[in-house]
Design an enzyme around this catalytic site. Structure first.
Site, PDB file in Angstrom:
ATOM      1  N   ARG A  42      40.469  -8.669 -17.316  1.00  0.00           N
ATOM      2  CA  ARG A  42      41.576  -7.457 -16.458  1.00  0.00           C
ATOM      3  C   ARG A  42      41.937  -8.748 -15.786  1.00  0.00           C
ATOM      4  O   ARG A  42      42.186  -8.128 -14.531  1.00  0.00           O
ATOM      5  CB  ARG A  42      40.451  -6.856 -16.183  1.00  0.00           C
ATOM      6  N   ILE A  86      36.336 -16.064   0.679  1.00  0.00           N
ATOM      7  CA  ILE A  86      37.348 -16.315   1.285  1.00  0.00           C
ATOM      8  C   ILE A  86      38.948 -14.963   1.139  1.00  0.00           C
ATOM      9  O   ILE A  86      39.107 -14.965   0.323  1.00  0.00           O
ATOM     10  CB  ILE A  86      39.045 -18.381   0.925  1.00  0.00           C
ATOM     11  N   GLY A  87      38.541 -14.477   2.460  1.00  0.00           N
ATOM     12  CA  GLY A  87      39.289 -12.920   2.470  1.00  0.00           C
ATOM     13  C   GLY A  87      40.180 -12.839   3.620  1.00  0.00           C
ATOM     14  O   GLY A  87      40.144 -13.695   4.265  1.00  0.00           O
ATOM     15  N   THR A  88      40.459 -11.806   3.808  1.00  0.00           N
ATOM     16  CA  THR A  88      41.780 -11.600   4.891  1.00  0.00           C
ATOM     17  C   THR A  88      40.699 -10.461   5.401  1.00  0.00           C
ATOM     18  O   THR A  88      40.372  -9.347   4.927  1.00  0.00           O
ATOM     19  CB  THR A  88      43.105 -10.950   4.189  1.00  0.00           C
ATOM     20  N   GLU A 182      34.449  -6.403   1.233  1.00  0.00           N
ATOM     21  CA  GLU A 182      33.565  -6.897   0.375  1.00  0.00           C
ATOM     22  C   GLU A 182      32.342  -7.609   0.813  1.00  0.00           C
ATOM     23  O   GLU A 182      30.980  -8.014   0.240  1.00  0.00           O
ATOM     24  CB  GLU A 182      34.170  -8.103  -0.587  1.00  0.00           C
ATOM     25  N   ASP A 205      45.746  -8.997   9.506  1.00  0.00           N
ATOM     26  CA  ASP A 205      46.425  -7.835  10.183  1.00  0.00           C
ATOM     27  C   ASP A 205      45.542  -7.723  11.151  1.00  0.00           C
ATOM     28  O   ASP A 205      44.004  -7.620  11.593  1.00  0.00           O
ATOM     29  CB  ASP A 205      45.800  -6.526   9.267  1.00  0.00           C
TER      30      ASP A 205
END
Ligand code: HPA
Length: 236
Positions: A42, A86-88, A182, A205
């Site tokens: 995917r 690791i994210g936003t 998440e 943001d």
């Protein structure tokens, strides 16, 4: 595994979890050596490589609780033991601004996934591995990166239907400085499987102030977060 074709011997015990597969590729190309792509199912890319002499895996997770849950469960079945997402995120707090790095000390959620897990009887407190949190905090101090230790909301909704400003104010009052999609699942599943996890989030943001980082600024704030996650995951 159904969604991860990585073989056990191609997987490090230490795994970095970016949401975006192309971010995974960026980390592998720019931060690791001896890189092997281990998953393409995917296009949810996985990589194995070396960072400062230690084997580290990268596995992208996609967006939202269902997606990260699938990849995390399969990584745990394959034997991985330590995870740093690791994210936003989008800030809902006046005191948390664009480019800030958040070490997530707990995650509330509006998802039903823990209601189902705990038969609707308790509100589970999703928390990280304290050792990983402490490691990341000390690593950030050593690197001279400013971090905010805070709780966040893991939401199933990105585009809300109605005006949420009064809810954002209430949540912020109770210490939820930002929203992402998440971490509550990462922490809950990790605890149940007796593995360690931590989320590090970059504020890309500002939901209340309606501000966003430009694509180039997103990359720069990402670089600090990647360095912090790699240094923290290899340090004991
Ligand atoms: N909401 C939820 N998740 C996010 C956001 C947001 O505004 N920004 C980055 N991840």
């Amino acid at each position: 595994m159904i969604h991860i074709e990585t073989k056990k011997e191609e997987l490090s015990l230490l795994v970095i979890l970016p949401g975006d597969p192309l971010r995974g590729e960026y980390i592998a190309k720019n931060f690791l050596s001896n890189v092997k792509k281990t998953n393409s199912i995917r296009n949810m890319f996985g990589f194995l490589g070396d960072y400062k002499g230690k084997k580290v895996s990268i596995q992208s997770t996609g967006m939202g609780i269902p997606s990260i849950s699938i990849y995390l469960n399969e990584l745990i079945m394959l034997g991985a033991k330590k995870f740093i997402r690791i994210g936003t995120c989008g800030s809902i707090s006046d005191s948390t601004n664009l480019r800030d790095l958040i070490l997530v000390q707990s995650a509330a959620t509006d998802s039903s996934f823990n209601k189902i897990r705990f038969n609707g009887e308790i509100d589970y407190p999703a928390t990280p591995s304290f050792e990983l949190l402490l490691n990341a905090y000390k690593t950030a101090l050593n690197l001279d990166f400013k971090t905010i230790i805070s709780s966040v909301l893991t939401s199933d909704t990105f585009y809300y239907e109605s005006d949420m400003s009064s809810r954002f104010k209430l949540w912020e009052k109770y210490g939820l400085t930002a929203i992402e999609m998440e971490t509550a699942a990462l922490y809950t599943i990790s605890k149940g499987a007796n593995v360690d996890s931590l989320s590090i989030l970059s504020v890309t943001d500002h939901i209340v102030k309606k501000e966003s980082l430009s694509p180039q600024e997103r990359v720069n704030s990402l670089n600090d977060m990647i360095t912090l996650s790699l240094e923290a995951i290899i340090s004991e």
